[in-house]
Structures are given as structure tokens and as C-alpha cells.
Design a protein around this motif. Structure first.
Motif, short mmCIF file in Angstrom:
data_model
loop_
_atom_site.label_atom_id
_atom_site.label_comp_id
_atom_site.label_asym_id
_atom_site.label_seq_id
_atom_site.Cartn_x
_atom_site.Cartn_y
_atom_site.Cartn_z
N VAL A 125 0.83 -1.21 0.00
CA VAL A 125 0.00 0.00 0.00
C VAL A 125 0.87 1.26 0.00
CG1 VAL A 125 -1.86 1.23 1.19
CG2 VAL A 125 -1.76 -1.27 1.25
N GLN A 126 1.83 1.30 0.89
CA GLN A 126 2.66 2.51 1.03
C GLN A 126 3.98 2.31 0.30
OE1 GLN A 126 2.45 2.33 5.28
NE2 GLN A 126 0.92 3.95 5.37
N LYS A 127 3.89 2.29 -1.03
CA LYS A 127 5.08 2.06 -1.83
C LYS A 127 5.95 3.31 -1.88
CE LYS A 127 2.98 -1.40 -4.75
NZ LYS A 127 2.24 -1.67 -5.95
N SER A 128 7.24 3.07 -2.03
CA SER A 128 8.15 4.21 -2.16
C SER A 128 9.30 3.81 -3.06
CB SER A 128 8.67 4.61 -0.78
OG SER A 128 9.76 5.47 -0.91
N LEU A 387 -5.87 11.05 -6.12
CA LEU A 387 -4.99 9.87 -6.12
C LEU A 387 -3.63 10.16 -5.51
CD1 LEU A 387 -5.77 8.33 -9.62
CD2 LEU A 387 -6.69 7.68 -7.42
N THR A 390 -2.43 8.44 -0.54
CA THR A 390 -2.46 6.97 -0.50
C THR A 390 -3.41 6.48 0.58
OG1 THR A 390 -0.55 7.08 0.92
CG2 THR A 390 -0.15 6.62 -1.41
N GLU A 391 -3.67 7.30 1.56
CA GLU A 391 -4.51 6.89 2.68
C GLU A 391 -5.98 6.88 2.23
OE1 GLU A 391 -4.78 5.49 6.43
OE2 GLU A 391 -2.91 6.45 5.89
#
Lengths: 482, 360
Positions: A125-128, A387, A390-391
Motif C-alpha cells: 500500500v505505502q510504496k516508495s 490519487l 495513498t490513505e
């Protein structure tokens, strides 16, 4: 404990775990300890561990010399062995992957948990692009390990709780005892202890319970699957809650600024990331207000639009049978349905849905004269800007306020936009997270925390901790000039 | 508290919501208005922007005109709206064109009528149709200027950087000048030359009534005196040869000012110039040459300023706001015509361009 009691406990367990096909009882006859019962749940224990470390050891007791000098605990090797004093606790240990050894003298629990964990994977979900690529799993021990690999300090404390009548879920409250405001820890602990629910399945359950008293669409507790994010939050003086079986860890308190400024920003150059932060802040307001502003401009305050643009708008609206507000509401709802279907559908179908949606909404709807092209642009821009966040809960909150802006703009034009903005500001400044104001660091104003969230200073110059979070050790490092 | 909130919401929803809600396609966007007066009737025409989707009708003209007559302005405006099935929307008005007759006799009625309409934005331009009717100007569309009102507004805007003969004030400032008893107003004019609309000289007013048109040179000088000039050209004869000439243009923003002392009005103007066209056969390496040209420019400028002032006095039109300046200094009104005038023009050539040897 006498033989009679041993039989009684066994009988009680057999009654409790009746119709539990994974409930296994092995009886081993020994000379020294009389009958020993080995009890475990096959589904949560590793059969190899039970076999190798318990059953083999116990069956070979008769061959040992002078065994009377020893007790069972010293015969069976195990890193985590507990003496169970109350028979009521047996159920807890059994369901937690312990193997119970029931002798006539004592009740012992040996940890023989089955290895039913997935391996550490990348954040979904929290890609970086930059920064570490490991994410929490469903195992609380692995998660704690991932965290402690980053924080090698005895000051990182964890208060353990067990929550849920049926699920008996292990919950850990993590904090630095030399940084964190202990009042926050006490308050969270008190709240968690007062929760009496049937089951805690995921960290989300706890987040919901803790924030339910706040009647707001905004998330007041953030969740992260990234150990680096949790480590940063802890170093800042925040409190984190880790829940067994959940790959997400809760961060308290969490402010509005935290949700639109993720920790992964720290891995980029501050000059570049500040541009993005400004862009994100504007995007928040654009995605929330744009349809409303468009409605107010084309229906009430047309004088504010440049003439040539107004003529274009009017030309594109030519032949559309619906009032602009109906067009806007229909388009927003259709886009929400599309987004929801995209989220729920398996990813392999996702692209097909998107293409279908784009075709139907974009080309066909305009050709059919149902909506104007400018409305498609407005709604598309609204959703594209959403978009950036992300939350999911932030996007949902934006959706709520988008409708407030839309309806008030449809009724009162720019005056309605002003009303909605006042409502938004009153609302967001009146909520709190773990007792701390949610609109912090803007209200109350704190430049220290602004430098970490809304703007980013050089990492080396980020010398202080926020006053609202850390009561002790507010200076955290030396600055560049020092 | 809940009852109060509920009551507020109900009142908001039921009493004042949507009262001025309008759909874009229900509006006729009026870009230009012409007002003529003939046979004791106002003749009003609207230039309305065509909002038909260009994809549906690519050949459609960009604007269409509607006309209406009436003994009063309101009747003429209403009759003008009868031809369109939409509500006239005046907030995007670019230009209001008045005929000479209307400008001379009926400006007060127009100002009053437009001030009462709260949908009119007062930042459009007002132009006087010179030697033709206002409707003829508005109807003079061609491929270069499909929307006349926009073309007129752009002509006025760009004139400040080219020939300086337009009045650089919008309708709001025009009205402010009229209402103030210590100054008079002025406006741009539009004329048709060889079938093409073109900017004319400035029209000056006394109160609500137009008096006359200045000449083009006077208009440019008036703008210079008024501080509205960006660039102005001076064509003067050469100091050594009356038949040859040299052209200079202002280099920086000209500085102008009006000072009043002991009933004497000193009109000062200071310009920095550069040579743009030279037909003088002189030695441009000598300082005396420049001093001679500068003197010529100063003389011309003084003469032009005096001419403008004479026009202003003759038509009793205080377009340079002398009365207002006098009142600000002495707190009493004065007849600006009875004051003594002095002109102080100063010209400096600070860019001489190409210098070459001249054969004697």
C-alpha cells in the motif's frame, strides 16, 4: 496436584474443546512421573516441534538414570516455558500454540508454535521508490523484530495487552520511555483496557474503537505497514500499537498534516520534496473543492470567468439536457462507483473496468450529449488529484466534504463555497487525535513540526522534537552549524 | 443547540437558496452595446456572443446582433431583449459605443441606467462613434475583427503603447470623473476608414455632455500631460534646416506634473528620448547638436501643451483636473479658466543611435 485433579482438568479440557478436531491428547506412562498428558492443538502447533522436543524426550524418561533429581522443565528443552498455575489459563496457552504437559504435580506450557507466517515482503500500500522495502507481516514477533532491527535501544518499551474475549489477541503498546509524553501512553492504555469486545481481528478494529467517539470522516489514527515509518513516529515521541495477526501498526496521535505528508518524503532531497508538498496541499483543496467551485462559477458567478473561456463553456454545454449540478452529482457518483469497483475487483480485472469506465464516461457520454466535455475534465482532474493521497480514509473524507462543497455551491454559489470552507475549518480544528489537536501544527501553530511535515528542512537541521509529543529530550540531534 | 442548527439549516434551504441560480445556456452573453438616438428614440443594439457548439455548426458567426428602439433607455433595452430567447447577461460587457448625439445629450441617462443594473461590471470601455452611428461601428464585423466590441477594447488597450491617442480609462473611471464636480471626463473615439474600424482622437466632456474631439496630436499630448503615456513620438524640424526632420520617441516613462502657486498653474513635462529616424545633416559628435534638437523638442512640447490647455479652456472641460488640484491645495473651488498657465518642457536625448561622419 493429585491424580484426581489431573483427571479433572483433562476432562474439563476435553469438554471445552469438544468438536475441535485439532485437539490432541497424548498419554505417556512413565515410572517416575506416573501418567503424563501432552495436550496441544494440531492446527497452531508445529508437529515436528511437539514430536522432537516433547514426545521424544518424555518417552525416553524411563531410560534416564537419576531422573528423580530433575523435573520435567529441565528435561524438555524449550526457549519459552511457562508454569501454569490456574487451569483457566490453559485455554489461552493452547490457542497460542503452546503444548501443555499435564503431570500429577504441575501444568507446564512449552511454546511450540507452528510456522504459519508468510515471509517479509515489500509494502503493497505505502510504496516508495527510495527507502527500505520490507513490510510488516501478520506475526507480531516478526514485526517487533523488524522494528528492533532499526531501533537498538532499551528505552523502547512495550506494554502487552490481550484483547478480545474470543480471539485473545496480543496487543503491544510501543513507546520510548525517555521521549514520549507518558500521559498519552497512560490514556491509550486506559482506553484499550476498558475495551471489552468479542474479538480483535485486525489493527483496524482497535483504530475504529479508539476513534469512534470522534464524529468525523477524517482518520485520526494512521496505520502503516512500513517499519521505517513506525520507527520515525516512535523517535518523534508518538505511540504505536502493534496487533498480532495484523500487518498494519497504528500510530497515535496522528495529525492531518501526517496523512498528506508521508514519512517516505524523508528519503528525498528537501528542496525537491518541498515543491511536492506544496503541490499536495493544493491538491487536497482542489480535489475537495473543484466541482463545487465550477458549479458556483458557471451558475452564479459567471462574471469571474474570462469571456472567451465562458463562451467555450457555454458552447460545450450546448445541448446537454441536465442542469450542471445534476451533471456534476451524477458524474461524481459514477466515478465513486468505478473507484469502488476497481478497489474490490481482482487486479486482473481492474484494467478492464478502467477501460470500460473511461470509454463509457469519456467518449460515449459526451457523444451522447449526456454530459459536457468540460464536466469530464473537471471530474477527471478532481479524481486524479485525489490519487495523490495513498490513505484511503483521507480520500473518503475528501469525498464527504466534496459533496458538502458541491451542494452548498449549488445553492449559494461562491458564498456557499465560503460557508463550506468555514464548516470544514471548524470541523477539522475541533477534532483531536489521542487528545492532541488534529489540525496541529497549523492550529496550534508549531514551526518545529511544520518543518517535518508541511515543509521539510535538511535532515541534519531537524534538531528538535515536537513540544506537543515529546515532553522530554526535545533536542534530538546536533545541527549542521553546531 | 440542535434545534437552532436545524432551524438555521431549514431557513437557509427554504428561504434564500438558489435565488439567482442560472444555467450557462440560458444566458445571452452581451459583449458590446451601441446606443444611438434618432427621432426622439433610443436605438440600442446588443452584440451577443454565439455559444453554439462550434463542432455542431462550424460556419456559425461568432456574434449576432439584436436591436431595439424605445423612447426611454429601459424600453429600448427591453425591446432589444425581445429578439433573443435568453436572458441578456451584461457582466461580460467589453465596450459601450455611443453616437455623438448620445454623447452630447444623453450620457446622464445612460450612466443612471447602468448604475441601477447590478449585473453590469463597470470595467468595460466607453467609445464615441466619430462621424458615423454607433450601430454602424458595432455592425462592422470582418474576418479580422469578428467581434467588434473586443476589437475596440483591444485597440484602446494597445494604443497606449503605439500612437497614444486613446483614453486609457474604463467606464468606472469615466463615471467617477463625471460625478466629481472639480474635474471633467474624456473618452476614446472610434471611426470607420475605408470600411475598417480605427481608433479616433479623444473626446472631451463638460459634465455629462461631450464638447468636441481633440486632434490626434492633441490627444497624444493630453495623454502625456495626464501621465498616461507609455511611448510618444516627436517629429521636429532640424535646427539647421527647416525642411529636414528628425523623429524622437520617449525612452522611459515620461514624467509630468501640475503645480499651482499664486493662481499660476505650472504644467511640467520631462521626457527622455531616443532618436528613431534622422534626416538632419549635422555633426552628431557635437554636444551642441543635441542641445539644438532638445530645444526644438521642448519648444514643440510646450506649444502642444498650450494648445491642449487652450482647447480645455475653450470648451470649459477641466480634463487635466486643475480644479481638483487647486482644491486639494487651497481648499476652495476655482474657475480653472481664470488661472494663469505656464509650461515647462524638458527633453533629454539619452540614446542617439548610429553616429556617422557627415560631409560638410
Amino acid at each position: 496436584m493429585v491424580k484426581y485433579m489431573q483427571e479433572k482438568i483433562l476432562k474439563r479440557l476435553q469438554e471445552e474443546f469438544e468438536k475441535n478436531t485439532d485437539f490432541i491428547v497424548k498419554k505417556i506412562k512413565t515410572k517416575q512421573f506416573k501418567d503424563i498428558y501432552v495436550i496441544y492443538l494440531e492446527s497452531v502447533t508445529g508437529s515436528d516441534k511437539v514430536n522432537d522436543y516433547i514426545l521424544k524426550q518424555l518417552t525416553s524418561i524411563n531410560n534416564l538414570k537419576g531422573v528423580k533429581k530433575y523435573d520435567i522443565e529441565s528435561i524438555i528443552p524449550g526457549p519459552n516455558t511457562v508454569k501454569i498455575k490456574e487451569p483457566d489459563q490453559i485455554e489461552f496457552y493452547l490457542t497460542n500454540g503452546f503444548t501443555i504437559v499435564l503431570t500429577t504435580k504441575e501444568i507446564l506450557g512449552f511454546e511450540t508454535k507452528a510456522d504459519i507466517n508468510r515471509s517479509v515482503s515489500v509494502p503493497e500500500v505505502q510504496k516508495s521508490i527510495y527507502g527500505p522495502s520490507d513490510a510488516f507481516t501478520e506475526n507480531i514477533q516478526i514485526n517487533l523484530g523488524l522494528l528492533k532491527r532499526r531501533i537498538k535501544s532499551s528505552h523502547l518499551k512495550s506494554d502487552d495487552l490481550t484483547m478480545g474475549r474470543k480471539t485473545n489477541t496480543k496487543v503491544q503498546i510501543l513507546y520510548f520511555d525517555d521521549i514520549t509524553d507518558m500521559e498519552i501512553v497512560k490514556m491509550i492504555k486506559k482506553k484499550l483496557e476498558s475495551i471489552d469486545v468479542d474479538g480483535i481481528i485486525d489493527a483496524g478494529n482497535i483504530a475504529n474503537i479508539l476513534s469512534e467517539s470522534q464524529n468525523t470522516p477524517f482518520p485520526t489514527i494512521s496505520q502503516s505497514e512500513r517499519p521505517d515509518t513506525i520507527a520515525t513516529a516512535l523517535l518523534e515521541g508518538k505511540v504505536c500499537i502493534m496487533v498480532d495477526t495484523s500487518p498494519f501498526v497504528l500510530i497515535l496521535p496522528s495529525f492531518f498534516a501526517d496523512f498528506i505528508n508521508p514519512v517516505v518524503d524523508n528519503y528525498n532531497r528537501n528542496v525537491n520534496v518541498n515543491f511536492l508538498k506544496v503541490l499536495r496541499f493544493f491538491s487536497f483543496f482542489i480535489t475537495m473543492m473543484l466541482p463545487g467551485i465550477y458549479i458556483s462559477l458557471v451558475n452564479y458567478n459567471m462574471e469571474t470567468i474570462p469571456t472567451s473561456l465562458l463562451v467555450n463553456f457555454a458552447g460545450q454545454n450546448d445541448g446537454v439536457p441536465f442542469p450542471t449540478i445534476i451533471e456534476a452529482i451524477v458524474m461524481v457518483i459514477v466515478c465513486e462507483i468505478l473507484r469502488e469497483s476497481d478497489l474490490r475487483f481482482p487486479s486482473s480485472y481492474g484494467s478492464a473496468i478502467s477501460i470500460l469506465g473511461a470509454l463509457v464516461l469519456g467518449e460515449a457520454a459526451v457523444s451522447a450529449g449526456i454530459v459536457s466535455p468540460i464536466m469530464i475534465i473537471i471530474i477527471a482532474f478532481t479524481f486524479i488529484t485525489s490519487l495523490i493521497f495513498t490513505e484511503l480514509e483521507v480520500i473518503n473524507a475528501i469525498r464527504y466534504f466534496r459533496f458538502v462543497f458541491l451542494i452548498l455551491a449549488a445553492m449559494y454559489g461562491l458564498f456557499g463555497i465560503a460557508l463550506a470552507l468555514i464548516y470544514f475549518l471548524i470541523h477539522i480544528t475541533s477534532i483531536n487525535s489521542a487528545g492532541k489537536p488534529y489540525y496541529y501544527p497549523i492550529v496550534p501553530f508549531d514551526i518545529t513540526y511544520i518543518k517535518k511535515t508541511l515543509f521539510k528542512v535538511k535532515y541534519i537541521n531537524d534538531t528538535k522534537r515536537s513540544k506537543i509529543l515529546a515532553k522530554k529530550n526535545q533536542i534530538k540531534q546536533r545541527s549542521e552549524s553546531a | 443547540m440542535k434545534k437552532f442548527i436545524l432551524l438555521s439549516v431549514v431557513i437557509l434551504l427554504l428561504t434564500c437558496g438558489c435565488y439567482d441560480y442560472t444555467e450557462l445556456n440560458d444566458m445571452a452573453i452581451v459583449s458590446g452595446i451601441s446606443v444611438d438616438y434618432q427621432d426622439d428614440e433610443f436605438q440600442v443594439a446588443f452584440e451577443i456572443l454565439n455559444t453554439v457548439n462550434p463542432e455542431d455548426n462550424p460556419d456559425a458567426s461568432k456574434v449576432y446582433l439584436t436591436q431595439g428602439n424605445g423612447p426611454s433607455l429601459s424600453e429600448a433595452f427591453s425591446n432589444c431583449s425581445l429578439e433573443i430567447a435568453k436572458i441578456p447577461y451584461l457582466a461580460h460587457l467589453k465596450t459601450l459605443i455611443l453616437s455623438e448625439e448620445v454623447a452630447k445629450e444623453h450620457v446622464e441617462e445612460i450612466v443612471d441606467f447602468l448604475l441601477r443594473d447590478n449585473h453590469v461590471r463597470n470595467i468595460f470601455y466607453l467609445a464615441i462613434a466619430k462621424d458615423t452611428s454607433a450601430f454602424t461601428i458595432l455592425n462592422n464585423t470582418d474576418t479580422n475583427n469578428p467581434v467588434v466590441s473586443t476589437a475596440v477594447a483591444e485597440l484602446i488597450d494597445s494604443a497606449l503603447f503605439t500612437n497614444n491617442i486613446a483614453a486609457s480609462l474604463n467606464y468606472e473611471k469615466f463615471v467617477v470623473n463625471i460625478i466629481d464636480p472639480r474635474k471633467d471626463t474624456y473618452a476614446s473615439s472610434i471611426e470607420i476608414e475605408d470600411g475598417v474600424i480605427k481608433l479616433g482622437p479623444i473626446a472631451i466632456f463638460k459634465g455629462y455632455n461631450m464638447q468636441t474631439f481633440l486632434s490626434e496630436d492633441e490627444s497624444a499630448t493630453f495623454n502625456l500631460m495626464n501621465g498616461d503615456s507609455k511611448e510618444i513620438h516627436f517629429k521636429v524640424s532640424c535646427p539647421n534646416d527647416e525642411n529636414a526632420f528628425i523623429v524622437l520617441t520617449t525612452f522611459n516613462h515620461p514624467k509630468s506634473g501640475i503645480e499651482i502657486e499664486d493662481n499660476t498653474v505650472k504644467i511640467k513635462s520631462e521626457i527622455e528620448t531616443r532618436i528613431v529616424e534622422n534626416h538632419c545633416k549635422m555633426d552628431f559628435k557635437k554636444v551642441e547638436t543635441y542641445e539644438g534638437i532638445q530645444k526644438k523638442v521642448e519648444e514643440k512640447l510646450s506649444h502642444d501643451m498650450e494648445t491642449v490647455m487652450k482647447q480645455s479652456i475653450q470648451y470649459e472641460s477641466d480634463i487635466l483636473k486643475i480644479g481638483q488640484i487647486y482644491y486639494q491645495k487651497y481648499k476652495q473651488d476655482v474657475d480653472f479658466r481664470k488661472l494663469k498657465y505656464e509650461y515647462d518642457a524638458k527633453a533629454i536625448i539619452n540614446r542617439n543611435g548610429l553616429i556617422f561622419e557627415v560631409e560638410e
